[in-house]
Enzyme design. Structure first.
Site, PDB file in Angstrom:
ATOM      1  CB  THR A   1      -0.868   0.093   1.259  1.00 47.02           C
ATOM      2  OG1 THR A   1      -0.012   0.202   2.381  1.00 47.02           O
ATOM      3  CG2 THR A   1      -1.755  -1.102   1.418  1.00 47.02           C
TER       4      THR A   1
ATOM      5  CD  GLU B   1      -4.062  -1.618   4.243  1.00 48.21           C
ATOM      6  OE1 GLU B   1      -4.828  -1.436   3.275  1.00 48.21           O
ATOM      7  OE2 GLU B   1      -3.228  -0.774   4.613  1.00 48.21           O
TER       8      GLU B   1
ATOM      9  CE  LYS C   1      -9.713  16.719  12.781  1.00 49.79           C
ATOM     10  NZ  LYS C   1      -8.678  16.585  11.736  1.00 49.79           N
TER      11      LYS C   1
ATOM     12  CD1 TRP D   1     -14.610  16.977  12.755  1.00 46.02           C
ATOM     13  CD2 TRP D   1     -15.122  14.808  12.493  1.00 46.02           C
ATOM     14  NE1 TRP D   1     -13.798  16.255  13.594  1.00 46.02           N
ATOM     15  CE2 TRP D   1     -14.087  14.921  13.454  1.00 46.02           C
ATOM     16  CE3 TRP D   1     -15.596  13.544  12.163  1.00 46.02           C
ATOM     17  CZ2 TRP D   1     -13.534  13.807  14.082  1.00 46.02           C
ATOM     18  CZ3 TRP D   1     -15.040  12.441  12.792  1.00 46.02           C
ATOM     19  CH2 TRP D   1     -14.018  12.567  13.738  1.00 46.02           C
TER      20      TRP D   1
END
Ligand code: AMP
Length: 553
Positions: free
Chosen positions: A185, A334, A443, A448
């Site tokens: 990755t 993953e 933020k 958020w």
């Protein structure tokens, strides 16, 4: 008391054996790197994979050792999938779009014995060769007539190698937990980390990918596999297709909209799979050539899209132009990679199109085998109410337990939960909605803002080809969203147009403080928007004076 069933190990070689025995004539079609479209079938793939297994043994590559590929989606790359892996050799699929230094690092780290490369990467391999010590030879994936004129020690020709071998080979009886594929990755910081898949994990993943509530694959399907064989095992499609004898169609190095359009039409593909960017190019091609094209001859039924968020506008395009259902999936290298898929539930049967698109725009529900949940900063599970936003963690038999050679340390908690680095909500039906990568979330004033949601809204504008949102520092609100858009050819969208367009689509305080029109947007090697690059480029961007920061909540 033990059951009395056979303990047949779950090996990937069983897939090619099955496909060759039961679907020998089912075609594999691909654009070759040399140019023409070439046709083969599962029976021939098995024969050539066995020749390759014999060749690897003759070259002295032993079980568990790694060989690397720098290759596009072609039939030869598929042969490597089965020939190397089936014989117990670990296939290290390298993303050729990574920086050379990263590729060098991975070759060294993996201790690859041989590198199989497409002609497109001859120059890259020449540049790498003097710097890589452990590699014993280089195999050009071509025939003698097309061998590249490069000066490499131990340069071999793939077709000659195969021609010299027998098509008889008995796949070894490996431990099902033996390694099969190694795929690194590419984090934005630090060295790439290797995910080492076992045979067992990828075989189980194939059942999930093929299942009716997964991709719903069968021998009747013709699957355009645009997602690269070097990226998370092409989402498991080669294995799932072998399991059901589906036809595989590979685009080779030709990934532009026109080439994909022609291949989908000519090979009667009813399933296509790739990241959103690929389909933006595909539909852009259609828009630019609309009067010359006949969409009526297509058989397209479903499009598997993931890797980045599939915007609602893309979902609508597949539906409107082809009557095709966009199956939105989420996963990562993953997780082998499929973890959630956006199938509908019985209760959605009567929904009108617009309401259905809303469901499809979510990243889907967990497939059997993968458990998902969201947790707060302290690791406490958050409610599945579609409102609470938390860190998405996953576990299951095809989720990584740790990176190759222990890089990154311990990556799962005591109960095997792996933190994906994504931030999401989960609703009461189990649909996951990704709000951001943890590091991309904006933020603002203690709340958020989801960059993904803003991008999806912006891309709904008819003249916008691609959109990216990043947070830029703000003295009062900490961060505010900056929207960058790439317009469709010949179209112009102004900052005010965009703010007006978004006004009834997102909360007022989410409205981007500035909109910049760009010629191009940077992408990572896996086709995602490179937010890290954008953050660097616009680190000192001053918000236009007339843009009063919107009221925070
Ligand atoms: P990779 O390991 O390169 O396949 O990248 C995995 C990451 O891609 C995930 O952790 C997500 O951040 C992102 N990703 C994958 N699928 C989706 C999706 N459907 N929507 C949004 N982001 C996605």
């Amino acid at each position: 008391m033990q059951g009395l069933m056979q303990r047949t190990p779950l090996l990937l070689s069983s897939l090619i054996t099955h496909a060759a025995r039961n679907h020998a004539g089912r075609e594999i079609v691909g654009r070759s790197v040399e140019g023409p479209v070439v046709r083969t079938n599962w029976g021939e793939v098995e024969g050539r994979a066995k020749r390759l297994a014999n060749a690897l043994a003759r070259l002295g590559v032993r079980e568990g050792e790694r060989v690397a590929t720098l290759a596009w989606n072609t039939q030869r790359h598929l042969e490597l999938y089965f020939g190397a892996i089936g014989s117990g050799v670990v296939l290290h699929t390298i993303n050729p779009r990574l920086f050379q230094a990263q590729i060098e690092y991975m070759l060294e780290h993996a201790e690859d014995q041989y590198i199989f490369f497409d002609l497109s990467f001859a120059a890259l391999v020449s540049a790498l060769a003097p710097r890589i010590k452990g590699v014993r030879g280089y195999i050009a994936l071509t025939d003698r007539a097309h061998m590249p004129a490069i000066d490499l020690p131990n340069l071999l020709c793939y077709e000659e190698l195969l021609a010299a071998e027998s098509a008889q080979f008995s796949w070894p009886d490996l431990d099902e937990n033996a390694a099969s594929i190694l795929c690194y990755t590419s984090g934005t910081t630090g060295n790439p980390k290797g995910v080492l898949y076992s045979h067992r994990a990828l075989l189980l993943h194939s059942f999930c990918a093929a299942a009716a509530d997964g991709l719903g694959l069968s021998c009747m399907d013709s699957v355009l596999t645009v997602v690269p064989l070097f990226h998370a095992n092409a989402w498991g499609l080669p294995f799932a297709a072998a399991m059901c004898g589906a036809k595989l169609v590979f685009p080779g190095a030709e990934l532009d909209g026109g080439s994909l359009f022609a291949l989908t039409r000519d090979e009667a593909c009813n399933v296509v799979a790739g990241v959103p960017t690929v389909w933006f190019g595909f539909f852009d091609y259609i828009d630019r050539n609309r009067d010359k094209l006949d969409l009526g001859v297509f058989h397209l039924d479903r499009a598997l899209v993931g890797g980045s968020a599939a915007p609602r506008s893309l979902i609508a395009r597949f539906d409107r132009d082809f009557g095709a259902f966009l199956l939105h999936a989420w996963g990562m290298t993953e997780t082998s990679p499929i973890a959630t898929i956006g199938r509908l539930l019985p209760k959605h049967a009567g929904l009108d199109r617009e309401a259905r698109y809303d469901i499809q725009a979510k990243q889907g529900r967990p497939v059997y085998g993968v458990e998902v949940r969201i947790v707060d900063d302290a690791g406490q599970e958050l409610p599945r109410d579609g409102v609470a936003v938390g860190h998405l963690v996953v576990r299951g038999p095809w989720v990584t337990a740790g990176y190759f050679r222990g890089e990154g340390g311990v990556v799962v908690d005591a109960e095997n939960w792996f933190d994906t680095g994504d931030v999401a909500t989960i609703d009461s039906d189990g649909y996951v909605t990704l709000t951001d990568r943890a590091k991309d979330i904006i933020k603002s004033g203690g709340e958020w803002i989801s960059s993904i949601a803003l991008e999806n809204a912006a891309i709904g504008h008819a003249d916008v080809l691609e959109a990216a949102v990043i947070g830029i520092p703000h003295p009062k609100w900490v961060e505010r969203p900056l929207l960058l858009i790439r317009c469709k050819e010949g179209k112009v969208v102004t900052r005010q147009d965009m703010r007006d367009f978004l006004a009834d689509k997102v909360a007022r305080w989410w409205l981007p403080d500035d909109v910049i029109i760009v010629e191009d947007l940077p992408h990572t090697a896996t086709g995602k928007l490179s937010k890290a690059t954008l953050r660097k480029l616009y680190a000192n961007h001053q918000i236009a004076p007339e843009s009063a920061p919107a009221a925070a909540p």
